[in-house]
Design a protein around this motif. Sequence first.
Motif, PDB file in Angstrom:
ATOM      1  N   GLN A  57       0.829  -1.202   0.000  1.00  0.00           N
ATOM      2  CA  GLN A  57       0.000   0.000   0.000  1.00  0.00           C
ATOM      3  C   GLN A  57       0.865   1.255   0.000  1.00  0.00           C
ATOM      4  O   GLN A  57       0.565   2.233  -0.694  1.00  0.00           O
ATOM      5  N   ASP A  58       1.946   1.222   0.772  1.00  0.00           N
ATOM      6  CA  ASP A  58       2.873   2.360   0.793  1.00  0.00           C
ATOM      7  C   ASP A  58       3.513   2.559  -0.583  1.00  0.00           C
ATOM      8  O   ASP A  58       3.667   3.689  -1.054  1.00  0.00           O
ATOM      9  N   GLN A  59       3.883   1.460  -1.224  1.00  0.00           N
ATOM     10  CA  GLN A  59       4.499   1.553  -2.546  1.00  0.00           C
ATOM     11  C   GLN A  59       3.507   2.089  -3.578  1.00  0.00           C
ATOM     12  O   GLN A  59       3.880   2.871  -4.460  1.00  0.00           O
ATOM     13  N   ALA A  60       2.240   1.684  -3.461  1.00  0.00           N
ATOM     14  CA  ALA A  60       1.216   2.194  -4.373  1.00  0.00           C
ATOM     15  C   ALA A  60       1.023   3.695  -4.175  1.00  0.00           C
ATOM     16  O   ALA A  60       0.857   4.451  -5.144  1.00  0.00           O
ATOM     17  N   PHE A  61       1.056   4.131  -2.923  1.00  0.00           N
ATOM     18  CA  PHE A  61       0.940   5.568  -2.648  1.00  0.00           C
ATOM     19  C   PHE A  61       2.139   6.319  -3.226  1.00  0.00           C
ATOM     20  O   PHE A  61       1.988   7.411  -3.793  1.00  0.00           O
ATOM     21  N   ASN A  62       3.321   5.734  -3.106  1.00  0.00           N
ATOM     22  CA  ASN A  62       4.511   6.359  -3.690  1.00  0.00           C
ATOM     23  C   ASN A  62       4.388   6.450  -5.211  1.00  0.00           C
ATOM     24  O   ASN A  62       4.848   7.427  -5.824  1.00  0.00           O
ATOM     25  N   ALA A  63       3.774   5.435  -5.816  1.00  0.00           N
ATOM     26  CA  ALA A  63       3.555   5.465  -7.266  1.00  0.00           C
ATOM     27  C   ALA A  63       2.599   6.595  -7.639  1.00  0.00           C
ATOM     28  O   ALA A  63       2.806   7.301  -8.633  1.00  0.00           O
ATOM     29  N   ALA A  64       1.549   6.774  -6.842  1.00  0.00           N
ATOM     30  CA  ALA A  64       0.613   7.872  -7.097  1.00  0.00           C
ATOM     31  C   ALA A  64       1.315   9.222  -6.948  1.00  0.00           C
ATOM     32  O   ALA A  64       1.074  10.153  -7.729  1.00  0.00           O
ATOM     33  N   GLU A  65       2.193   9.332  -5.968  1.00  0.00           N
ATOM     34  CA  GLU A  65       2.959  10.573  -5.793  1.00  0.00           C
ATOM     35  C   GLU A  65       3.888  10.816  -6.980  1.00  0.00           C
ATOM     36  O   GLU A  65       4.063  11.961  -7.412  1.00  0.00           O
ATOM     37  N   ALA A  66       4.475   9.746  -7.500  1.00  0.00           N
ATOM     38  CA  ALA A  66       5.328   9.884  -8.686  1.00  0.00           C
ATOM     39  C   ALA A  66       4.501  10.392  -9.863  1.00  0.00           C
ATOM     40  O   ALA A  66       4.969  11.216 -10.663  1.00  0.00           O
ATOM     41  N   GLY A  67       3.261   9.910  -9.969  1.00  0.00           N
ATOM     42  CA  GLY A  67       2.365  10.396 -11.016  1.00  0.00           C
ATOM     43  C   GLY A  67       2.050  11.872 -10.853  1.00  0.00           C
ATOM     44  O   GLY A  67       2.007  12.623 -11.837  1.00  0.00           O
ATOM     45  N   PHE A  68       1.850  12.290  -9.612  1.00  0.00           N
ATOM     46  CA  PHE A  68       1.599  13.713  -9.362  1.00  0.00           C
ATOM     47  C   PHE A  68       2.803  14.554  -9.777  1.00  0.00           C
ATOM     48  O   PHE A  68       2.657  15.596 -10.433  1.00  0.00           O
ATOM     49  N   ASP A  69       3.997  14.114  -9.405  1.00  0.00           N
ATOM     50  CA  ASP A  69       5.209  14.872  -9.748  1.00  0.00           C
ATOM     51  C   ASP A  69       5.357  15.008 -11.263  1.00  0.00           C
ATOM     52  O   ASP A  69       5.664  16.095 -11.777  1.00  0.00           O
ATOM     53  N   ALA A  70       5.136  13.897 -11.980  1.00  0.00           N
ATOM     54  CA  ALA A  70       5.275  13.926 -13.439  1.00  0.00           C
ATOM     55  C   ALA A  70       4.213  14.824 -14.066  1.00  0.00           C
ATOM     56  O   ALA A  70       4.499  15.604 -14.987  1.00  0.00           O
ATOM     57  N   ALA A  71       2.981  14.724 -13.573  1.00  0.00           N
ATOM     58  CA  ALA A  71       1.896  15.539 -14.125  1.00  0.00           C
ATOM     59  C   ALA A  71       2.121  17.017 -13.836  1.00  0.00           C
ATOM     60  O   ALA A  71       1.883  17.873 -14.693  1.00  0.00           O
ATOM     61  N   TRP A  72       2.571  17.323 -12.634  1.00  0.00           N
ATOM     62  CA  TRP A  72       2.818  18.716 -12.267  1.00  0.00           C
ATOM     63  C   TRP A  72       3.868  19.341 -13.185  1.00  0.00           C
ATOM     64  O   TRP A  72       3.695  20.466 -13.670  1.00  0.00           O
ATOM     65  N   MET A  73       4.930  18.608 -13.448  1.00  0.00           N
ATOM     66  CA  MET A  73       5.975  19.124 -14.336  1.00  0.00           C
ATOM     67  C   MET A  73       5.434  19.324 -15.751  1.00  0.00           C
ATOM     68  O   MET A  73       5.716  20.338 -16.401  1.00  0.00           O
ATOM     69  N   ALA A  74       4.639  18.360 -16.236  1.00  0.00           N
ATOM     70  CA  ALA A  74       4.092  18.460 -17.591  1.00  0.00           C
ATOM     71  C   ALA A  74       3.113  19.623 -17.706  1.00  0.00           C
ATOM     72  O   ALA A  74       3.149  20.393 -18.682  1.00  0.00           O
ATOM     73  N   ILE A  75       2.245  19.780 -16.712  1.00  0.00           N
ATOM     74  CA  ILE A  75       1.258  20.867 -16.747  1.00  0.00           C
ATOM     75  C   ILE A  75       1.950  22.221 -16.655  1.00  0.00           C
ATOM     76  O   ILE A  75       1.625  23.163 -17.388  1.00  0.00           O
ATOM     77  N   GLU A  76       2.911  22.310 -15.761  1.00  0.00           N
ATOM     78  CA  GLU A  76       3.651  23.566 -15.604  1.00  0.00           C
ATOM     79  C   GLU A  76       4.364  23.942 -16.899  1.00  0.00           C
ATOM     80  O   GLU A  76       4.364  25.105 -17.325  1.00  0.00           O
ATOM     81  N   SER A  77       4.944  22.944 -17.554  1.00  0.00           N
ATOM     82  CA  SER A  77       5.638  23.192 -18.816  1.00  0.00           C
ATOM     83  C   SER A  77       4.660  23.617 -19.908  1.00  0.00           C
ATOM     84  O   SER A  77       4.945  24.532 -20.694  1.00  0.00           O
ATOM     85  N   ASN A  78       3.492  22.978 -19.954  1.00  0.00           N
ATOM     86  CA  ASN A  78       2.499  23.316 -20.975  1.00  0.00           C
ATOM     87  C   ASN A  78       1.996  24.748 -20.825  1.00  0.00           C
ATOM     88  O   ASN A  78       1.806  25.460 -21.820  1.00  0.00           O
TER      89      ASN A  78
END
Length: 203
Positions: A57-78
Amino acid sequence: MAKRLAAKPLKFWILPSSQGTGLIVVILVLAFLLSIGITLITITSTGPQVSANIRSQDQAFNAAEAGFDAAWMAIESNFADEGWTSFEEHYLREPAGIDLPQDENYFRKKTDLEILSMLDQDNDGQADIANVLFFKQPFIRRDDGSFDPNYTYTVFLIDDEAGGGVADPTDALLVCIGVIGQGANLATARIEVELAVELQTGR
């Protein structure tokens, strides 16, 4: 003349044997010890499984956080590159009702796995729906440089005013789903973050 005394009949009481009592006590003690032993075995056998579930469960949460980081960078760049001027054209609108609280397809009424299945109805590993920012995106590299498919995230934007209220294209709900594992052995976690941008005018 001597008197003869009449003999009184003798009465006998048979005391219960103490041997049976000892046997009962031994049986009760053994039953008590057996119940304690079974309890300890159950606890020790389920302990590692519980720990493994918590770790997944902790690893799944870390994966979701990784998704947030990637999305934030992509949105900010766009937005920085002016590829995006608002969130309006980038909300997830399908499947129908996914952004409507009163609809049975509303994303908060679905489990993480149900949402992933809705986005990939032909189960080919690719999103069938437009405006999915990331779909089952692996992010952990193996020793050989390839990505591990057991660690993925999926990210999309939801119009939080779609169900009612004044439309505001400058904000969105960012939904990140982390998934760990393959097949039936899956752990998932979901993060929802409210995003808002301040549009600059008068350039």
